[in-house]
Enzyme design. Structure first.
Site, PDB file in Angstrom:
ATOM      1  N   ALA A 111       0.860  -1.142  -0.197  1.00  0.00           N
ATOM      2  CA  ALA A 111       0.030   0.118  -0.200  1.00  0.00           C
ATOM      3  C   ALA A 111       0.671   1.462   0.160  1.00  0.00           C
ATOM      4  O   ALA A 111       0.130   2.234  -0.499  1.00  0.00           O
ATOM      5  CB  ALA A 111      -1.041   0.006   1.029  1.00  0.00           C
ATOM      6  N   GLU A 134       1.318  -2.469   4.688  1.00  0.00           N
ATOM      7  CA  GLU A 134       2.736  -2.304   3.765  1.00  0.00           C
ATOM      8  C   GLU A 134       3.851  -3.081   4.723  1.00  0.00           C
ATOM      9  O   GLU A 134       3.881  -2.972   5.798  1.00  0.00           O
ATOM     10  CB  GLU A 134       3.037  -0.845   3.885  1.00  0.00           C
ATOM     11  CG  GLU A 134       4.578  -0.461   3.611  1.00  0.00           C
ATOM     12  CD  GLU A 134       5.059  -1.010   2.436  1.00  0.00           C
ATOM     13  OE1 GLU A 134       4.210  -0.866   1.419  1.00  0.00           O
ATOM     14  OE2 GLU A 134       6.054  -1.496   2.162  1.00  0.00           O
ATOM     15  N   CYS A 231       4.014  -1.114 -12.493  1.00  0.00           N
ATOM     16  CA  CYS A 231       4.226   0.027 -13.379  1.00  0.00           C
ATOM     17  C   CYS A 231       5.414  -0.167 -14.270  1.00  0.00           C
ATOM     18  O   CYS A 231       6.437   0.344 -14.246  1.00  0.00           O
ATOM     19  CB  CYS A 231       4.446   1.224 -12.449  1.00  0.00           C
ATOM     20  SG  CYS A 231       5.625   1.059 -11.226  1.00  0.00           S
TER      21      CYS A 231
HETATM   22  N1  SAM Z   1       0.312   0.989  -4.060  1.00  0.00           N
HETATM   23  C1  SAM Z   1       1.319   2.153  -3.715  1.00  0.00           C
HETATM   24  C2  SAM Z   1       0.677   3.189  -4.187  1.00  0.00           C
HETATM   25  O1  SAM Z   1      -0.234   3.294  -5.135  1.00  0.00           O
HETATM   26  O2  SAM Z   1       1.020   4.405  -3.655  1.00  0.00           O
HETATM   27  C3  SAM Z   1       2.420   1.886  -4.413  1.00  0.00           C
HETATM   28  C4  SAM Z   1       3.074   0.531  -4.092  1.00  0.00           C
HETATM   29  S1  SAM Z   1       4.643   0.063  -4.801  1.00  0.00           S
HETATM   30  C5  SAM Z   1       4.430   0.033  -6.224  1.00  0.00           C
HETATM   31  C6  SAM Z   1       5.074  -1.499  -3.896  1.00  0.00           C
HETATM   32  C7  SAM Z   1       5.115  -1.773  -2.439  1.00  0.00           C
HETATM   33  O3  SAM Z   1       5.259  -2.934  -2.145  1.00  0.00           O
HETATM   34  C8  SAM Z   1       6.203  -0.768  -1.834  1.00  0.00           C
HETATM   35  O4  SAM Z   1       5.509   0.196  -0.797  1.00  0.00           O
HETATM   36  C9  SAM Z   1       6.966  -1.866  -1.287  1.00  0.00           C
HETATM   37  O5  SAM Z   1       7.521  -1.525  -0.013  1.00  0.00           O
HETATM   38  C10 SAM Z   1       6.025  -3.063  -0.974  1.00  0.00           C
HETATM   39  N2  SAM Z   1       6.977  -4.301  -0.991  1.00  0.00           N
HETATM   40  C11 SAM Z   1       8.239  -4.724  -1.180  1.00  0.00           C
HETATM   41  N3  SAM Z   1       8.367  -5.735  -1.181  1.00  0.00           N
HETATM   42  C12 SAM Z   1       7.357  -6.347  -0.671  1.00  0.00           C
HETATM   43  C13 SAM Z   1       7.076  -7.665  -0.731  1.00  0.00           C
HETATM   44  N4  SAM Z   1       7.895  -8.734  -0.505  1.00  0.00           N
HETATM   45  N5  SAM Z   1       5.668  -8.028  -0.204  1.00  0.00           N
HETATM   46  C14 SAM Z   1       4.854  -7.231   0.025  1.00  0.00           C
HETATM   47  N6  SAM Z   1       4.894  -5.728  -0.552  1.00  0.00           N
HETATM   48  C15 SAM Z   1       6.401  -5.727  -0.769  1.00  0.00           C
END
Ligand code: SAM
Length: 458
Positions: A111, A134, A231
């Site tokens: 998130a 998160e 993305c």
């Molecule tokens: N949904 C957010 C937004 O719209 O503002 C952006 C999310 S970003 C693309 C992906 C997120 O996944 C990051 O905050 C990251 O910290 C988290 N992340 C990283 N490794 C992860 C894992 N193993 N499992 C779940 N989330 C993870």
């Protein structure tokens, strides 16, 4: 952007993916990224009449140029969120595949910083539950800050690895996996994404995404909707994971997108995902695909009768806490061991009771503040909440004073002011002031203070 910096292997991949369109793609990467915002429908005061709407999200608009958002009190007060336009396609995906006018249990699994979460909060009915999770602890505070600004009381913030959420198996109607990815779609906006790109990293991302999806799948109820987005353009991430889901108890749902939106339908066998490219849409690279769960997962049963650590407020304290809310009868009132008072929407109380046992690292309900002797010190989140009473004493600030408020300066008024006051700008709450004697103290939390110089803006 510096096209010379594009990794050669990325160029080869995109040439194969786009064929004759590749040069248009490169030309688009050389243009500045469009700036867009999404307004908060419950703090609806941002003037949008002259703005170009984003076709797939009725609350999304392009701005003609990038202003200083930090120095806009409306931004600080949660009137809008700055979000890249393509990623608002989530709005259309929800509208087409989920009945949004009933109470739903929704999880935004990845998130932070909260772009998709604020979109989800606006799209859901007020008696729905939204869990914004998160995994990376250091990113939780920005997520919390953004959700506090947005101001919806039906939100839970949690800090778990997706694989640690097994106690919520079969619980959700909707799970959004906006997965950490190789970020190819952000190269124009974020040069770091380009510098960190490598084929090895793409494989790492793809494997990580599969793990996340593998953990997300059992969390849905049968018939529930899983929305997967990234993305990036990379087929090792998007296409492979889309296939992974159809092999693990999900059927793909297609969307009807008008041809003039220019979003590319990407087919893998019978499965379809939707890709935004910067040379075709006014936005960055984004991929989204929707799935419906066909498999059954038994929901976990937890027989919790009382909350583990919060206690109900006593009647006199409850009466005092109720005065701060617009519709207090819709809430019950609780206190944490550290003295924080919380308001829980009554329609979600049983759900919160279940979550209290099921999830460890979480915060839920509206944090209202703390009793201190005879006084109640209201929290910043309460000032920004859409649930706060509109009958509380307030003081309207000019833009200059609003910015001074966000610099955490003490403000000077012509008349003496007494007690707790909502600092407002254009009718929107910014935070709390308290008049004591000849002084008016500024209760903006230290962490929220803006550090930019405001001189040239006031
Ligand atoms: N949904 C957010 C937004 O719209 O503002 C952006 C999310 S970003 C693309 C992906 C997120 O996944 C990051 O905050 C990251 O910290 C988290 N992340 C990283 N490794 C992860 C894992 N193993 N499992 C779940 N989330 C993870």
């Amino acid at each position: 952007m510096n096209l010379q910096g594009l990794p050669p292997a990325f160029q080869t991949q995109m040439q194969a993916q786009l064929g004759a369109d590749y040069s248009d793609f490169e030309t688009a990467l050389d243009q500045p990224a469009p700036v867009s915002i999404r307004v908060n429908p419950r703090k609806n005061i941002f003037p949008t009449v002259d703005l170009l709407p984003i076709p797939w999200c009725s609350e999304g608009f392009y701005l003609p140029e990038r202003p200083s958002f930090t120095l806009d009190p409306l931004f600080q007060a949660g009137a809008y969120y700055v979000q890249e336009a393509s990623s608002m396609l989530l709005n259309e995906a929800l509208k087409q595949t989920v009945k949004l006018n009933r109470p739903l249990r929704v999880l935004d699994l990845c998130a932070a910083p909260g772009g998709k979460s604020t979109l989800l909060a606006s799209a859901l009915s007020p008696d729905s539950l939204l869990i914004c999770n998160e995994v990376i602890r250091s990113r939780v505070s920005v997520l919390r800050e953004n959700m506090d600004k947005w101001g919806y009381p039906n939100v839970v913030i949690s800090n778990h690895d997706p694989e640690d959420m097994r106690s919520l198996e079969g619980f959700f109607d909707v799970v959004v996996v906006d997965a950490p990815c190789s970020g190819e779609g952000l190269f124009r906006k974020d040069p770091d994404a380009m510098n960190e790109w490598s084929e090895a990293n793409v494989q790492l991302c793809s494997a990580r995404q599969k793990r996340i999806l593998g953990a997300a799948a059992p969390l849905l109820d049968e018939g529930g909707i899983l929305i997967y987005s990234t993305c990036t353009y990379n087929d090792s991430e998007n296409t492979e994971n889309v296939r992974f889901l159809t092999e693990h108890g999900f059927r793909n749902r297609s969307l009807e997108l008008p041809a003039d939106w220019n979003i590319v339908e990407k087919k893998t066998g019978e499965t379809v995902g939707y890709q935004c490219y910067p040379h075709r849409v006014k936005g960055e690279g984004f991929f989204i695909s929707v799935f419906q769960k066909t498999a059954f997962t038994a929901a976990v049963k937890l027989d919790a009768r009382t909350f583990r650590s919060i206690r109900a407020l006593r009647p006199r304290e409850t009466a005092s806490a109720m005065k701060w809310l617009q519709n207090p009868s819709e809430f019950s009132f609780w206190e944490k061991p550290n003295g924080d008072v919380m308001a829980l929407p009554k329609s979600l109380e049983k759900t919160f009771l279940f979550l209290d046992s099921a999830l460890h690292n979480k915060g839920f309900g509206l944090e209202m503040g703390q009793f201190k002797g005879q006084d109640f010190i209201p929290s910043h989140a309460l000032a920004l909440s859409t649930a706060v009473s509109s009958n509380l004493p307030a003081v309207a600030l000019s833009k200059e004073d609003a910015l001074r408020f966000f610099k955490k300066e003490n403000l000077v008024f012509d008349e003496p002011l007494k007690g707790w006051l909502l600092a407002q700008y254009n009718g929107l709450n910014l935070g709390w002031l308290k008049g004591v004697g000849n002084r008016v103290n500024n209760y903006l939390p230290k962490d929220w203070r803006i550090r930019m110089d405001i001189k040239e803006y006031v």
